[in-house]
Design an enzyme around this catalytic site. Structure first.
Site, mmCIF file in Angstrom:
data_model
loop_
_atom_site.group_PDB
_atom_site.id
_atom_site.type_symbol
_atom_site.label_atom_id
_atom_site.label_comp_id
_atom_site.label_asym_id
_atom_site.label_seq_id
_atom_site.Cartn_x
_atom_site.Cartn_y
_atom_site.Cartn_z
ATOM 1 N N LYS A 113 0.816 -1.206 0.000
ATOM 2 C CA LYS A 113 0.000 0.000 0.000
ATOM 3 C C LYS A 113 0.860 1.270 0.000
ATOM 4 C CE LYS A 113 -3.979 -2.307 0.682
ATOM 5 N NZ LYS A 113 -3.649 -3.741 0.776
HETATM 6 C C1 LIG Z 1 -4.395 -4.858 0.413
HETATM 7 C C2 LIG Z 1 -3.606 -6.100 0.356
HETATM 8 C C3 LIG Z 1 -3.882 -7.102 -0.584
HETATM 9 C C4 LIG Z 1 -5.039 -7.004 -1.541
HETATM 10 O O1 LIG Z 1 -4.859 -5.980 -2.491
HETATM 11 P P1 LIG Z 1 -6.113 -5.456 -3.327
HETATM 12 O O2 LIG Z 1 -5.604 -4.304 -4.103
HETATM 13 O O3 LIG Z 1 -7.151 -5.072 -2.323
HETATM 14 O O4 LIG Z 1 -6.556 -6.589 -4.173
HETATM 15 C C5 LIG Z 1 -3.057 -8.206 -0.620
HETATM 16 N N1 LIG Z 1 -2.039 -8.363 0.250
HETATM 17 C C6 LIG Z 1 -1.754 -7.429 1.179
HETATM 18 C C7 LIG Z 1 -0.636 -7.668 2.124
HETATM 19 C C8 LIG Z 1 -2.512 -6.263 1.257
HETATM 20 O O5 LIG Z 1 -2.223 -5.342 2.182
#
Ligand SMILES: *Cc1c(COP(=O)(O)O)cnc(C)c1O
Length: 499
Positions: A113
């Site tokens: 993120k």
């Molecule tokens: C948010 C997240 C995901 C999923 O990503 P999306 O964009 O919501 O599909 C997968 N793994 C981790 C560690 C995340 O923080």
């Protein structure tokens, strides 16, 4: 380039406005009206660029209201200056000859993120200026664990903004919780809700689209925006790293320039994999997009059958950031695959709201199946994958990445597809120390304390834990509020001093 709403084709706004507003009033998501195309010369030009310049090259194609100098300043602020550990923000590492892993978690909060949320505050405050918005922007976030912390870290003490985060009280790992509840900054707030991520996300979406709340805020000089992947400003920086990974794979001779790769993504809200789809649509040579889910396999079923059904048991898994049954960004994909027909999207999402299900047309279902492969795995298989990968290849991965590795290996067995692949690795294993340690020790963990487990995992693997996680030890939580999912708007008023 203009942006429209997936639920109202009459909306035509600039990128700056789409980013400031976050979500359309009709409940739809903002999407670019057309998708910029790149050519081979563009791909070749990325070879000799660093991540910051790669970001500028891709972002400028979508964000025409910003000058190249502005985007460069933003990218430097986000990805330069030692914010990401290691020599590059998003390295492709080889666990073995076939397992190319795109590590997206070297940022300040140790999850992918950060790749978007480090630059989003620049994009958002820059956008607000361009559209002459002088209200204070309140970022409202629903999080399955990682977005919350990454957004808090990105927006903390950013002038002209405030941020409020809601997370499911039992739906995040102890490390994720501690990261959020100890957040520093004068413009931040965090609250747990009794419910799961879908409840948090639905609550936040309802607050965004409630005209009465909007008016009350405006009277007090506030406007809402979103740092979830429903915000275009969150999605567009994620396109960059797929181009970057391709350039790196060419340099590493994993793929010849112009030849296709497969991309494997552990998926929850469908944001990360959608960014890969945008890259493909722009012209990045991609064969299959492989969508990996945990036991909450609503997307696996949808990709295989064209039927989306959220009426199923909700599992709390060891890959909590994927414990999601309403994958918001799928809406953007369906809009594109329906040739921008907003009436199709309105009726699908009315059906989802009413019955919890929808079925796309045969034509759209066929397109989905051609573009994507899908698979899922349960916690047991996730743990076995972590253990095997570490034992056989010496590579330590987190639970989400393990889901992707497992699904990719099953895909390989089933199809024999020899296309070189890259797997998106989305979090540091130390965000989920208990589960990872559990996987490596067959469940015979000795300690209950999170930081003892971090230490034990370090001892066992000789992989150092990130300093930003280690330093949380002994910190006292600042934010301990818990509310019902029906009380979220009250909580927002309280946190803004409007109650
Ligand atoms: C948010 C997240 C995901 C999923 O990503 P999306 O964009 O919501 O599909 C997968 N793994 C981790 C560690 C995340 O923080």
């Amino acid at each position: 380039m203009l942006y429209t709403s997936t639920r109202n084709h009459e909306v035509k706004i600039s990128a700056a406005e789409a980013i400031t507003r976050g979500i359309s009033e009709d409940g739809g998501l903002f999407v670019p009206v057309s998708i910029p195309a790149i050519d081979r010369a563009f791909l070749e030009s990325l070879q000799n660029k660093d991540y910051i310049e790669r970001a500028v090259s891709v972002l400028r194609l979508f964000l025409e209201d910003f000058s190249e100098e502005e985007l460069r300043r933003y990218a430097q602020g986000a990805y330069g200056g030692g914010k990401f550990s290691g020599s590059v923000p998003a390295p492709v590492v080889s666990a073995d000859e076939h397992l190319n892993i795109l590590e997206l978690w070297h940022g300040p909060t140790c999850a992918f993120k950060d790749m978007a949320l480090q630059i989003l505050p620049y994009l958002l405050t820059g956008s607000a200026k361009k559209i002459n918005n002088h209200n204070k922007i309140i970022i409202l976030v629903a999080t399955s664990g990682d977005t919350g912390k990454a957004a808090l870290e990105g927006f903390r003490d950013v002038e002209g903004t405030g941020i409020l985060v809601f997370y499911p009280v039992d739906g995040v790992s102890p490390m994720q919780k501690l990261q959020m509840t100890t957040q520093k900054g004068d413009n931040v707030g965090v609250c747990a809700i009794r419910g799961n991520f879908d409840d948090a996300q639905s609550g936040v979406k309802a607050i965004f689209t409630d005209p009465a709340i909007k008016e009350k805020l405006l009277k007090n000089g506030y406007v809402f925006s979103s740092a979830n992947s429903i915000n275009w400003g969150r999605l567009v920086p994620q396109i960059v790293y797929y181009f970057s990974a391709y350039a790196d794979m060419v340099s590493q001779k994993k793929v010849a320039m112009g030849d296709p790769i497969n991309i494997v993504v552990p998926t929850g809200n469908f944001g990360n994999i959608l960014a890969a789809y945008y890259a493909k649509r722009m012209g990045l040579p991609v064969n299959k997009l492989i969508c990996a889910s945990n036991a909450n396999n609503v997307l696996t079923e949808f990709i295989e059958t064209g039927f989306y059904d959220r009426n199923r048991k909700f599992y709390t898994t060891i890959s909590p950031s994927m414990d999601i049954l309403i994958s918001s960004n799928l809406e953007r994909l369906l809009f594109m695959l329906s040739d921008g027909d907003d009436s199709v999207i309105r009726s699908l999402y009315a059906s989802l709201a009413e019955n919890g299900t929808f079925r796309v047309s045969d034509a759209v279902a066929a397109k989905v199946k051609e573009l994507f492969a899908a698979g899922y795995c349960d916690d047991q298989a996730t743990k076995e994958t972590i253990a095997r990968l570490f034992r056989e290849k010496g590579y330590l991965c987190d639970t989400h990445t393990a889901v992707a590795v497992h699904v990719y290996e099953s895909y390989l067995q089933k199809t024999g597809d020899q296309t070189p692949a890259v797997i998106a690795s989305t979090a540091s294993p130390y965000k989920f120390s208990a589960s990872v340690l559990d996987a490596l020790t067959d469940g015979s963990i000795r300690s209950e304390d999170e930081f003892s487990m971090v230490h034990e995992l370090e001892e066992k693997t000789k992989v150092p834990a990130p300093e930003q996680l280690r330093s949380l030890r002994g910190q006292t939580p600042r934010f301990t509020d818990v509310c019902d999912k029906t009380e979220m708007s009250e909580k927002v008023y309280q946190m803004l001093g409007l109650a």
